[in-house]
Design an enzyme around this catalytic site. Sequence first.
Site, short mmCIF file in Angstrom:
data_model
loop_
_atom_site.label_atom_id
_atom_site.label_comp_id
_atom_site.label_asym_id
_atom_site.label_seq_id
_atom_site.Cartn_x
_atom_site.Cartn_y
_atom_site.Cartn_z
N ASP A 15 0.87 -1.18 0.00
CA ASP A 15 0.00 0.00 0.00
C ASP A 15 0.90 1.23 0.00
OD1 ASP A 15 -2.32 -1.56 0.08
OD2 ASP A 15 -2.20 -1.75 2.25
N LYS A 37 0.94 -8.30 -1.96
CA LYS A 37 -0.45 -7.92 -2.29
C LYS A 37 -0.42 -6.55 -2.96
CE LYS A 37 -3.72 -6.42 0.77
NZ LYS A 37 -4.55 -5.36 0.18
N LYS A 66 -11.08 -6.62 -4.79
CA LYS A 66 -12.38 -6.58 -4.09
C LYS A 66 -13.51 -6.28 -5.07
CE LYS A 66 -10.46 -5.27 0.39
NZ LYS A 66 -9.10 -4.77 0.09
N ASP A 69 -19.98 -6.33 -8.50
CA ASP A 69 -20.77 -5.77 -9.61
C ASP A 69 -21.81 -6.82 -9.97
OD1 ASP A 69 -21.55 -4.36 -12.04
OD2 ASP A 69 -19.59 -3.38 -11.95
N ILE A 70 -22.53 -6.59 -11.06
CA ILE A 70 -23.48 -7.64 -11.48
C ILE A 70 -22.67 -8.84 -11.97
CG2 ILE A 70 -25.34 -6.03 -12.08
CD1 ILE A 70 -24.54 -6.45 -15.05
N GLY A 71 -23.31 -10.01 -11.94
CA GLY A 71 -22.61 -11.25 -12.25
C GLY A 71 -21.86 -11.21 -13.58
N ASN A 72 -22.52 -10.73 -14.64
CA ASN A 72 -21.91 -10.72 -15.96
C ASN A 72 -20.60 -9.93 -15.96
OD1 ASN A 72 -22.02 -11.10 -18.93
ND2 ASN A 72 -22.20 -8.89 -18.90
N THR A 120 -11.79 -5.96 7.93
CA THR A 120 -11.29 -6.06 9.30
C THR A 120 -11.31 -4.73 10.06
OG1 THR A 120 -9.09 -5.95 8.31
CG2 THR A 120 -9.83 -8.09 9.06
N ARG A 181 -1.27 -7.71 13.79
CA ARG A 181 -0.38 -6.81 14.53
C ARG A 181 0.41 -7.61 15.56
NH1 ARG A 181 -1.66 -4.21 10.79
NH2 ARG A 181 -2.29 -2.03 10.68
N GLN A 190 -7.38 -0.46 11.96
CA GLN A 190 -7.94 -1.81 12.03
C GLN A 190 -8.68 -2.00 13.36
OE1 GLN A 190 -8.10 -3.72 9.59
NE2 GLN A 190 -6.25 -3.74 8.34
N GLY A 210 0.64 -5.01 6.20
CA GLY A 210 1.00 -3.80 5.46
C GLY A 210 1.89 -2.89 6.28
N ARG A 211 1.27 -1.89 6.92
CA ARG A 211 2.03 -0.83 7.59
C ARG A 211 3.09 -1.29 8.58
NH1 ARG A 211 -3.53 2.26 8.42
NH2 ARG A 211 -4.11 0.05 8.37
O1 C5P Z 1 -1.46 -1.86 6.95
P1 C5P Z 1 -2.33 -3.04 7.30
O2 C5P Z 1 -1.54 -4.23 7.80
O3 C5P Z 1 -3.49 -2.67 8.19
O4 C5P Z 1 -2.94 -3.47 5.86
C1 C5P Z 1 -3.93 -4.44 5.72
C2 C5P Z 1 -4.18 -4.69 4.25
O5 C5P Z 1 -5.20 -5.68 4.13
C3 C5P Z 1 -4.68 -3.48 3.47
O6 C5P Z 1 -4.07 -3.56 2.18
C4 C5P Z 1 -6.18 -3.68 3.34
O7 C5P Z 1 -6.67 -3.17 2.12
C5 C5P Z 1 -6.29 -5.20 3.36
N1 C5P Z 1 -7.56 -5.74 3.87
C6 C5P Z 1 -8.03 -5.53 5.16
N2 C5P Z 1 -9.21 -6.09 5.58
C7 C5P Z 1 -9.92 -6.87 4.74
C8 C5P Z 1 -9.46 -7.09 3.45
C9 C5P Z 1 -8.26 -6.51 3.03
O8 C5P Z 1 -7.37 -4.84 5.94
N3 C5P Z 1 -11.02 -7.46 5.16
#
Ligand code: C5P
Length: 234
Positions: A15, A37, A66, A69-72, A120, A181, A190, A210-211
């Site tokens: 990210d 990711k 993520k 949308d509609i199925g098609n 989350t 974490r 989160q 991520g972070r």
């Molecule tokens: O920085 P952090 O560890 O919080 O990043 C979590 C990553 O997981 C982000 O890229 C976020 O878009 C993704 N994510 C999430 N919760 C979800 C699905 C995806 O935090 N349910």
Amino acid sequence: MPHTPIKDRLIVALDMPTVEEAQRLVAKLDDAVGFYKVGLELLFAGGLDLAESLKAQGKRVFLDMKLLDIGNTVERAVSNARELGVDFLTVHGHDLKTLRAAVTGRGASDLKLLAVTVMTNLTAEDLKQQGSALAPSDLVLHRARLAYEAGFDGVIASGQEAAAIRAATGPQFLIVTPGIRLPGGTTDDQERVMTPENAIGAGANHIVVGRPITQADDPVQAALTFHHHIRQAI
Ligand code: C5P
């Protein structure tokens, strides 16, 4: 449970604002991380080219689009996405029609489809605002069952729901958990967070971080610390 090499259990969420910054981090992390990711932030800044370039470098790639949308439209989007050769792709897991359309679009390719259950960062209060009276854990389980029934390979959920999903699905179903974490670490935005040990111990195949890695003073050391915690749990 599908055999997952320890190195592939950690997925680093790239990210970041630019592909150049993401590439610098990937180069820095080198052999310490094998699975990345690519999500919405980079999508609008060359993220799809980055995904293909990561594959060419021998990395595994989770394209976190993520889709909803509609199925098609979902079917045709997944069909095009599989041409990128990525490993994982996300679709919002709200209803069977969309999920089944995604499975049709995937066809016979190796692309693994993961259903997003409940983000989350959402709490029971947030779900109430959306019009759902269910607790996050109940809605996650309900959507995980739908994804399983539709023929998805797995789900995205918090580690807090992993054990119930594993019990309701089966050993082959992939559980991928963001919101990870280290004990005592900041949670940022989160809400339903868990430590790597607890998430893996509860049945998660992969953790998404991520972070805590991308913004660490020493990202390599941070990634190695997460690997250490994963190893402790196995
Ligand atoms: O920085 P952090 O560890 O919080 O990043 C979590 C990553 O997981 C982000 O890229 C976020 O878009 C993704 N994510 C999430 N919760 C979800 C699905 C995806 O935090 N349910």
